[in-house]
Scaffold this motif. Structure first.
Motif, short mmCIF file in Angstrom:
data_model
loop_
_atom_site.label_atom_id
_atom_site.label_comp_id
_atom_site.label_asym_id
_atom_site.label_seq_id
_atom_site.Cartn_x
_atom_site.Cartn_y
_atom_site.Cartn_z
N GLU A 56 -11.48 8.55 48.57
CA GLU A 56 -10.33 9.23 47.98
C GLU A 56 -10.38 9.04 46.47
O GLU A 56 -10.45 7.91 45.99
CB GLU A 56 -9.03 8.67 48.54
N ILE A 57 -10.35 10.14 45.73
CA ILE A 57 -10.41 10.10 44.26
C ILE A 57 -9.10 10.67 43.73
O ILE A 57 -8.77 11.82 44.03
CB ILE A 57 -11.60 10.92 43.74
N THR A 58 -8.36 9.86 42.97
CA THR A 58 -7.08 10.27 42.41
C THR A 58 -7.16 10.27 40.90
O THR A 58 -7.62 9.29 40.31
CB THR A 58 -5.95 9.33 42.87
N ASN A 59 -6.72 11.35 40.28
CA ASN A 59 -6.71 11.46 38.82
C ASN A 59 -5.40 10.87 38.30
O ASN A 59 -4.33 11.44 38.48
CB ASN A 59 -6.84 12.92 38.39
N LEU A 60 -5.47 9.72 37.63
CA LEU A 60 -4.30 9.08 37.05
C LEU A 60 -4.19 9.36 35.56
O LEU A 60 -3.32 8.82 34.88
CB LEU A 60 -4.36 7.57 37.29
N SER A 61 -5.05 10.22 35.03
CA SER A 61 -5.03 10.58 33.61
C SER A 61 -3.87 11.52 33.32
O SER A 61 -3.28 12.10 34.23
CB SER A 61 -6.34 11.28 33.22
N ALA A 62 -3.58 11.69 32.04
CA ALA A 62 -2.52 12.60 31.62
C ALA A 62 -3.05 14.03 31.46
O ALA A 62 -2.32 14.91 31.02
CB ALA A 62 -1.92 12.12 30.30
N PHE A 63 -4.29 14.26 31.81
CA PHE A 63 -4.94 15.56 31.65
C PHE A 63 -5.86 15.81 32.84
O PHE A 63 -6.18 14.89 33.59
CB PHE A 63 -5.73 15.62 30.33
N ALA A 64 -6.27 17.05 33.03
CA ALA A 64 -7.16 17.40 34.14
C ALA A 64 -8.58 16.92 33.89
O ALA A 64 -9.04 16.89 32.74
CB ALA A 64 -7.15 18.91 34.35
N VAL A 65 -9.27 16.51 34.94
CA VAL A 65 -10.67 16.14 34.86
C VAL A 65 -11.42 16.82 36.00
O VAL A 65 -10.84 17.16 37.02
CB VAL A 65 -10.89 14.60 34.94
N THR A 66 -12.72 17.01 35.81
CA THR A 66 -13.57 17.59 36.85
C THR A 66 -14.50 16.51 37.37
O THR A 66 -15.27 15.92 36.60
CB THR A 66 -14.39 18.77 36.30
N VAL A 67 -14.42 16.23 38.66
CA VAL A 67 -15.28 15.24 39.30
C VAL A 67 -16.53 15.98 39.78
O VAL A 67 -16.43 16.90 40.58
CB VAL A 67 -14.57 14.54 40.47
N GLU A 68 -17.67 15.57 39.25
CA GLU A 68 -18.93 16.24 39.59
C GLU A 68 -19.75 15.50 40.64
O GLU A 68 -20.54 16.11 41.34
CB GLU A 68 -19.79 16.42 38.33
N GLU A 69 -19.59 14.18 40.71
CA GLU A 69 -20.42 13.40 41.62
C GLU A 69 -19.61 12.23 42.15
O GLU A 69 -18.81 11.65 41.43
CB GLU A 69 -21.65 12.87 40.87
N ALA A 70 -19.81 11.92 43.41
CA ALA A 70 -19.17 10.76 44.02
C ALA A 70 -20.13 10.20 45.05
O ALA A 70 -20.93 10.93 45.64
CB ALA A 70 -17.85 11.14 44.66
N GLY A 71 -20.05 8.89 45.24
CA GLY A 71 -20.94 8.27 46.21
C GLY A 71 -20.79 6.77 46.22
O GLY A 71 -19.75 6.23 45.85
N VAL A 72 -21.87 6.11 46.62
CA VAL A 72 -21.89 4.66 46.78
C VAL A 72 -22.94 4.08 45.85
O VAL A 72 -24.07 4.57 45.79
CB VAL A 72 -22.21 4.28 48.24
N ALA A 73 -22.55 3.04 45.10
CA ALA A 73 -23.50 2.33 44.24
C ALA A 73 -24.03 1.12 45.01
O ALA A 73 -23.28 0.44 45.71
CB ALA A 73 -22.81 1.88 42.96
N LEU A 74 -25.32 0.89 44.87
CA LEU A 74 -25.95 -0.25 45.52
C LEU A 74 -26.08 -1.40 44.54
O LEU A 74 -25.95 -1.22 43.33
CB LEU A 74 -27.32 0.15 46.07
N ASP A 75 -26.38 -2.58 45.07
CA ASP A 75 -26.43 -3.78 44.24
C ASP A 75 -27.67 -3.84 43.35
O ASP A 75 -27.82 -4.74 42.57
CB ASP A 75 -26.37 -5.02 45.15
#
Length: 146
Positions: A56-75
């Protein structure tokens, strides 16, 4: 020091403190703020049973943003598992423009790590800002996988 000088000094200090607070607040408003929450997904009905993980990705900024990529980071440094075509319940497009205080949840399979440890989930915006997030559910999954 006279009473007039004391009052002048107090007002000057108050003005300086308020100026610093106002500057900090203005700088904070211009930052990209995203809350990233990984969760377990429980498929039901006619849903694909392989969709057992979501972010779940929530924009808490005061302006709009575009999310281009989401995933899992490895160690391991610079190792990421991106969801290139995530499943979206609302059937909207990806990449996703998020207005202030709106969110999107992407669904997919729990990541296969090939022996590497899971570090966190992440989301990257079109302006190149990457934010990370974790949760108790994600830590449980990381413990099981590595």
């Amino acid at each position: 020091m006279t009473l007039v000088n004391g009052v002048t000094l107090a007002l000057a200090l108050l003005g300086a403190v308020l100026g610093v607070i106002n500057t900090w607040h203005a700088l904070d408003k211009s930052r990209v703020k995203l809350r990233i929450r990984p969760k377990h997904a429980i498929p039901f009905g006619g849903t694909d049973a392989r969709l057992n993980f979501c972010i779940e990705i929530t924009n808490l900024s005061a302006f709009a943003v575009t999310v281009e990529e989401a995933g899992v980071a490895l160690d391991s440094p610079d190792k990421r598992l991106a969801y290139t075509s995530p499943v979206l319940i609302d059937e909207g497009g990806w990449p996703r423009r998020l207005e202030p205080r709106t969110s999107v949840t992407i669904y997919g399979q729990a990541p296969s790590t090939n022996g590497l440890r899971l570090k966190c989930t992440y989301a990257t915006t079109s302006c190149g800002v990457t934010k990370e997030g974790t949760s108790p559910a994600f830590r449980q999954m990381a413990k099981r996988s590595g």
